[in-house]
Enzyme design. Sequence first.
Site: not given
Ligand code: SAH
Ligand code: SF4
Length: 361
Positions: A91, A104, A111, A115, A118, A338
């Site tokens: 997206e 964005c 990925c 995390c 996420c 996000c």
């Molecule tokens: N992989 C990279 C960039 C993509 S994620 C990273 O992790 O930085 C972009 C941002 O969204 C990151 O700070 C991530 O931690 C945050 N994010 C991921 N899942 C989220 C969620 N469910 N709610 C709010 N922020 C989230």
């Molecule tokens: Fe990957 Fe989501 Fe962690 Fe960013 S926040 S590194 S997209 S798993």
Amino acid sequence: MKQNLLDFDAHGLTTYFAEMGEKPFRAKQLMRWMYKEGESDFAAMTDIAASLRDKLTQYACIATPTIMREELSDDGTRKWLLDVGTGNAVEAVYIPEATRGTLCISSQAGCALDCSFCSTGKQGFNRNLSVAEIIGQLWWANHQLGKNAEGNWAISNVVMMGMGEPLLNFDNTVSALRLMLDDHGYGLSRRRVTVSTSGVVPAMDRLREECPVALAVSLHAPNDALRDVLVPINKKYPLKDLLAACTRYLEQAPRDFITFEYVMLDGVNDSVQQAHELLWLVRDVPCKFNLIPFNPFPQTHYRRSKPDAIARFRDVLMQANVVTTTRKTRGDDIAAACGQLAGQVRDKTKRTMQRPVVLHR
Ligand code: SAH
Ligand code: SF4
């Protein structure tokens, strides 16, 4: 198969043209048509010799990923779902604001870093996006949104905060960044292009060397014990190493601060005590904080912090003179916020493909 010219940065395109016996300025001419004019039809590129146009039509193309769906949120946020083949989608989200238009974009389908909060991480890793698939998100969005009254594209800022870890798709990310910055490409300022990373330390050093742009680092925890749980790559590159890499990055960065992203998880990382611990942790790194209220998705046990907890946390940072913003959860109604990006895609792909394109809700 035809060569997709969106896969080349300036250097790559010059080499491609040289192999065809064409002069380097032809590459610049073509880039201007592709990126300044948003043209994808070689026949329309009138100042290019007809013989070269014919050759390009035969052997090359300018192709973005196929758009499966477009959605428009009540707050003006727009989301495009792009088909990247084999049942995968990524997206891109456009966020209009008074003084800027931010896109964005995604760097990977899925990925690998997993995390715990996420939804992209929960899908696992599928594959890296190609240069054409990364820059194609910007090409497509500009094409859709058009230019403003001053003749500039609507998108003034790009953040690589969509799906995937951009620094684990390093070469393609850097080529796409170069096209964003190149004078013959989109000509964006380095300060207006941001890479967000979960903290891939060696790649942060490479980015600083090869293509310094604004950097956002997903911190999310004030100590290693908690960060190990939330951002598992912390076990490989713990906070001490990450913060040292941030300091090194700033030696060559276009901005003189790092943006730390901090997802606000109810009862997990949002106490006043943790805010103080965080201040102590980053005491040596010039930084700003961006607090991101957690965006829930199905299959998660986390909850978004209460508004008063977020306000208290922010106040602690602000009182220590650390500039802190709280991200508005825009595009919530179309799951464009996000971490929600394409959260449902893998399960819903079949359904969305059968549905007609939704232009206005
Ligand atoms: N992989 C990279 C960039 C993509 S994620 C990273 O992790 O930085 C972009 C941002 O969204 C990151 O700070 C991530 O931690 C945050 N994010 C991921 N899942 C989220 C969620 N469910 N709610 C709010 N922020 C989230
Ligand atoms: Fe990957 Fe989501 Fe962690 Fe960013 S926040 S590194 S997209 S798993």
